[in-house]
Design a protein around this motif. Structure first.
Motif, PDB file in Angstrom:
ATOM      1  N   ASP A   1       0.405 -11.325   6.374  1.00 10.71           N
ATOM      2  CA  ASP A   1      -0.653 -11.526   5.388  1.00 10.71           C
ATOM      3  C   ASP A   1      -1.022 -13.002   5.309  1.00 10.71           C
ATOM      4  O   ASP A   1      -0.225 -13.861   5.649  1.00 10.71           O
ATOM      5  CB  ASP A   1      -0.172 -11.043   4.012  1.00 10.71           C
ATOM      6  CG  ASP A   1      -0.022  -9.533   3.936  1.00 10.71           C
ATOM      7  OD1 ASP A   1      -0.798  -8.828   4.603  1.00 10.71           O
ATOM      8  OD2 ASP A   1       0.882  -9.071   3.216  1.00 10.71           O
TER       9      ASP A   1
ATOM     10  N   PRO B   1     -11.167   1.275   2.791  1.00  8.08           N
ATOM     11  CA  PRO B   1     -10.167   1.986   1.990  1.00  8.08           C
ATOM     12  C   PRO B   1      -9.347   2.980   2.801  1.00  8.08           C
ATOM     13  O   PRO B   1      -8.140   3.136   2.571  1.00  8.08           O
ATOM     14  CB  PRO B   1     -11.010   2.689   0.921  1.00  8.08           C
ATOM     15  CG  PRO B   1     -12.241   1.864   0.800  1.00  8.08           C
ATOM     16  CD  PRO B   1     -12.522   1.384   2.191  1.00  8.08           C
TER      17      PRO B   1
ATOM     18  N   THR C   1      -6.770   1.043   4.755  1.00  8.81           N
ATOM     19  CA  THR C   1      -5.712   0.599   3.850  1.00  8.81           C
ATOM     20  C   THR C   1      -4.747   1.742   3.551  1.00  8.81           C
ATOM     21  O   THR C   1      -3.522   1.563   3.575  1.00  8.81           O
ATOM     22  CB  THR C   1      -6.318   0.054   2.553  1.00  8.81           C
ATOM     23  OG1 THR C   1      -7.080  -1.128   2.849  1.00  8.81           O
ATOM     24  CG2 THR C   1      -5.236  -0.306   1.548  1.00  8.81           C
ATOM     25  N   ASN C   2      -5.280   2.912   3.278  1.00  7.59           N
ATOM     26  CA  ASN C   2      -4.424   4.067   3.009  1.00  7.59           C
ATOM     27  C   ASN C   2      -3.608   4.455   4.237  1.00  7.59           C
ATOM     28  O   ASN C   2      -2.450   4.888   4.121  1.00  7.59           O
ATOM     29  CB  ASN C   2      -5.265   5.256   2.545  1.00  7.59           C
ATOM     30  CG  ASN C   2      -5.871   5.044   1.180  1.00  7.59           C
ATOM     31  OD1 ASN C   2      -5.357   4.266   0.379  1.00  7.59           O
ATOM     32  ND2 ASN C   2      -6.973   5.724   0.901  1.00  7.59           N
TER      33      ASN C   2
ATOM     34  N   ARG D   1      -1.625  -1.472   4.266  1.00  7.44           N
ATOM     35  CA  ARG D   1      -1.860  -2.920   4.272  1.00  7.44           C
ATOM     36  C   ARG D   1      -3.189  -3.212   3.581  1.00  7.44           C
ATOM     37  O   ARG D   1      -4.160  -2.467   3.723  1.00  7.44           O
ATOM     38  CB  ARG D   1      -1.916  -3.472   5.705  1.00  7.44           C
ATOM     39  CG  ARG D   1      -0.664  -3.256   6.540  1.00  7.44           C
ATOM     40  CD  ARG D   1       0.507  -4.104   6.069  1.00  7.44           C
ATOM     41  NE  ARG D   1       0.217  -5.526   6.006  1.00  7.44           N
ATOM     42  CZ  ARG D   1       0.282  -6.349   7.081  1.00  7.44           C
ATOM     43  NH1 ARG D   1       0.601  -5.868   8.275  1.00  7.44           N
ATOM     44  NH2 ARG D   1       0.046  -7.642   6.936  1.00  7.44           N
ATOM     45  N   GLN D   2      -3.225  -4.315   2.860  1.00  3.99           N
ATOM     46  CA  GLN D   2      -4.435  -4.741   2.171  1.00  3.99           C
ATOM     47  C   GLN D   2      -5.147  -5.829   2.974  1.00  3.99           C
ATOM     48  O   GLN D   2      -4.508  -6.626   3.673  1.00  3.99           O
ATOM     49  CB  GLN D   2      -4.092  -5.289   0.779  1.00  3.99           C
ATOM     50  CG  GLN D   2      -3.467  -4.281  -0.160  1.00  3.99           C
ATOM     51  CD  GLN D   2      -4.482  -3.303  -0.720  1.00  3.99           C
ATOM     52  OE1 GLN D   2      -5.689  -3.551  -0.695  1.00  3.99           O
ATOM     53  NE2 GLN D   2      -3.996  -2.192  -1.246  1.00  3.99           N
ATOM     54  N   PHE D   3      -6.472  -5.874   2.862  1.00  2.00           N
ATOM     55  CA  PHE D   3      -7.268  -6.925   3.487  1.00  2.00           C
ATOM     56  C   PHE D   3      -7.694  -7.936   2.425  1.00  2.00           C
ATOM     57  O   PHE D   3      -8.193  -7.561   1.365  1.00  2.00           O
ATOM     58  CB  PHE D   3      -8.509  -6.349   4.158  1.00  2.00           C
ATOM     59  CG  PHE D   3      -8.215  -5.452   5.325  1.00  2.00           C
ATOM     60  CD1 PHE D   3      -7.900  -5.971   6.562  1.00  2.00           C
ATOM     61  CD2 PHE D   3      -8.242  -4.071   5.169  1.00  2.00           C
ATOM     62  CE1 PHE D   3      -7.619  -5.147   7.643  1.00  2.00           C
ATOM     63  CE2 PHE D   3      -7.968  -3.234   6.226  1.00  2.00           C
ATOM     64  CZ  PHE D   3      -7.651  -3.771   7.469  1.00  2.00           C
ATOM     65  N   ALA D   4      -7.505  -9.208   2.731  1.00  3.91           N
ATOM     66  CA  ALA D   4      -8.008 -10.262   1.857  1.00  3.91           C
ATOM     67  C   ALA D   4      -9.451 -10.607   2.189  1.00  3.91           C
ATOM     68  O   ALA D   4     -10.174 -11.156   1.355  1.00  3.91           O
ATOM     69  CB  ALA D   4      -7.139 -11.509   1.983  1.00  3.91           C
TER      70      ALA D   4
ATOM     71  N   ALA E   1     -10.246  -1.691  -7.604  1.00 10.07           N
ATOM     72  CA  ALA E   1     -10.336  -1.414  -6.173  1.00 10.07           C
ATOM     73  C   ALA E   1     -11.570  -2.157  -5.665  1.00 10.07           C
ATOM     74  O   ALA E   1     -12.704  -1.670  -5.829  1.00 10.07           O
ATOM     75  CB  ALA E   1     -10.440   0.083  -5.928  1.00 10.07           C
ATOM     76  N   TRP E   2     -11.373  -3.314  -5.092  1.00 11.62           N
ATOM     77  CA  TRP E   2     -12.518  -4.195  -4.830  1.00 11.62           C
ATOM     78  C   TRP E   2     -13.544  -3.618  -3.856  1.00 11.62           C
ATOM     79  O   TRP E   2     -14.730  -3.943  -3.977  1.00 11.62           O
ATOM     80  CB  TRP E   2     -12.044  -5.588  -4.425  1.00 11.62           C
ATOM     81  CG  TRP E   2     -11.519  -5.750  -3.030  1.00 11.62           C
ATOM     82  CD1 TRP E   2     -10.397  -5.212  -2.511  1.00 11.62           C
ATOM     83  CD2 TRP E   2     -12.099  -6.564  -2.001  1.00 11.62           C
ATOM     84  NE1 TRP E   2     -10.229  -5.623  -1.214  1.00 11.62           N
ATOM     85  CE2 TRP E   2     -11.255  -6.455  -0.870  1.00 11.62           C
ATOM     86  CE3 TRP E   2     -13.236  -7.377  -1.921  1.00 11.62           C
ATOM     87  CZ2 TRP E   2     -11.517  -7.110   0.325  1.00 11.62           C
ATOM     88  CZ3 TRP E   2     -13.487  -8.041  -0.722  1.00 11.62           C
ATOM     89  CH2 TRP E   2     -12.643  -7.910   0.380  1.00 11.62           C
TER      90      TRP E   2
ATOM     91  N   CYS F   1     -11.392 -11.349  -1.295  1.00 12.67           N
ATOM     92  CA  CYS F   1     -10.819 -10.893  -2.558  1.00 12.67           C
ATOM     93  C   CYS F   1      -9.635 -11.749  -2.971  1.00 12.67           C
ATOM     94  O   CYS F   1      -8.750 -12.057  -2.157  1.00 12.67           O
ATOM     95  CB  CYS F   1     -10.363  -9.442  -2.440  1.00 12.67           C
ATOM     96  SG  CYS F   1      -9.722  -8.758  -3.989  1.00 12.67           S
TER      97      CYS F   1
ATOM     98  N   THR G   1      -6.847 -11.623  -6.258  1.00 14.62           N
ATOM     99  CA  THR G   1      -6.392 -10.841  -7.408  1.00 14.62           C
ATOM    100  C   THR G   1      -5.789 -11.768  -8.455  1.00 14.62           C
ATOM    101  O   THR G   1      -4.931 -12.595  -8.142  1.00 14.62           O
ATOM    102  CB  THR G   1      -5.353  -9.790  -6.988  1.00 14.62           C
ATOM    103  OG1 THR G   1      -5.932  -8.926  -6.020  1.00 14.62           O
ATOM    104  CG2 THR G   1      -4.902  -8.964  -8.193  1.00 14.62           C
TER     105      THR G   1
END
Length: 239
Positions: free
Chosen positions: A57, A88, A91-92, A96-99, A175-176, A214, A216
């Protein structure tokens, strides 16, 4: 509240996709639009899964969409419609999340996708460097109205392609990706609107280079801060 952060765009050569990119489809399950969207998402996931498993990350995704020469580059083919619901779902599928998420479109015979670790970069600036705040749900007209009213004094950018970056600061419950379309639909003062178009029907087909970021902030609550950076590109109306 935390400040918006802009991230570097992946510049590595992406993996060529085997399936043509498909925009979001709101058709019924099993429809041709849904089938194309599912096939596209599966192809992207297969291409990026090995990198997603090892890249540290923060992560950035880049999607380069190739359109046939007969397709008008600045009309339709809205980039945010290719990224949602793709992101989305990725990610599911990878946990893993994307910045940062990027998309481009151009006349080309192939499309490609890339994932890598990214890093914060200086504010890119632009012909417009604006910042807005919202508190309403993105599913409501009030959300669009709050953004629109804060940028209403800005005249539309000159005709041609547009490079747009949006840096969001959101609370942990937001949820951006759900903010992308509503935000872009609110940018009529910048993107322009065709004569007779509905209020939230902006000329977002002009966006040929889109960057979404994004941050947070645990104390943001329902408030969303959005830094808007927009400029014209050298892309003019085609085909």
């Amino acid at each position: 509240m935390a400040l918006p952060v802009f991230y570097a765009r992946p510049e590595l050569v992406g993996s060529t996709l085997n399936v043509a990119p498909a925009p979001a489809s709101w058709d019924t399950a099993g429809s041709s639009g849904q089938v194309r969207s599912a096939a596209f998402t599966a192809d992207v996931l297969a291409a990026i899964a090995p990198t997603m498993a090892v890249a540290p990350d923060p992560l950035a995704l880049r999607l380069d969409i190739g359109l046939p020469d007969t397709a008008p580059l600045l009309l339709h083919h809205d980039l945010d419609n290719y990224l949602f619901p793709l992101v989305p779902t990725l990610t599911n599928g990878t946990l893993r999340q994307f910045a940062s998420v990027w998309a481009t479109k151009q006349h080309a015979t192939t499309s490609a996708v890339a994932v890598c670790q990214t890093r914060p970069v200086p504010d890119p600036g632009g012909m417009y460097s604006l910042q807005v705040h919202t508190t309403a749900s993105a599913s409501t007209t009030a959300y669009k109205r709050q953004i629109h009213d804060q940028i209403s004094a800005a005249p539309p950018l000159p005709d041609g392609g547009i490079a747009l970056q949006l840096a969001f600061v959101v609370g942990p419950r937001r949820a951006w990706p759900n903010l992308w379309k509503a935000t872009i639909d609110s940018l009529g003062p910048i993107l322009g609107r065709d004569p007779g178009a509905r209020e939230w029907d902006t000329r977002d087909g002009r966006i040929t280079n889109l960057g979404l970021h994004c941050t947070t902030d645990p104390i943001a609550g329902n408030q969303v801060t959005i830094a808007i950076r927009a400029r014209t590109t050298d892309t003019h109306t085609s085909p």
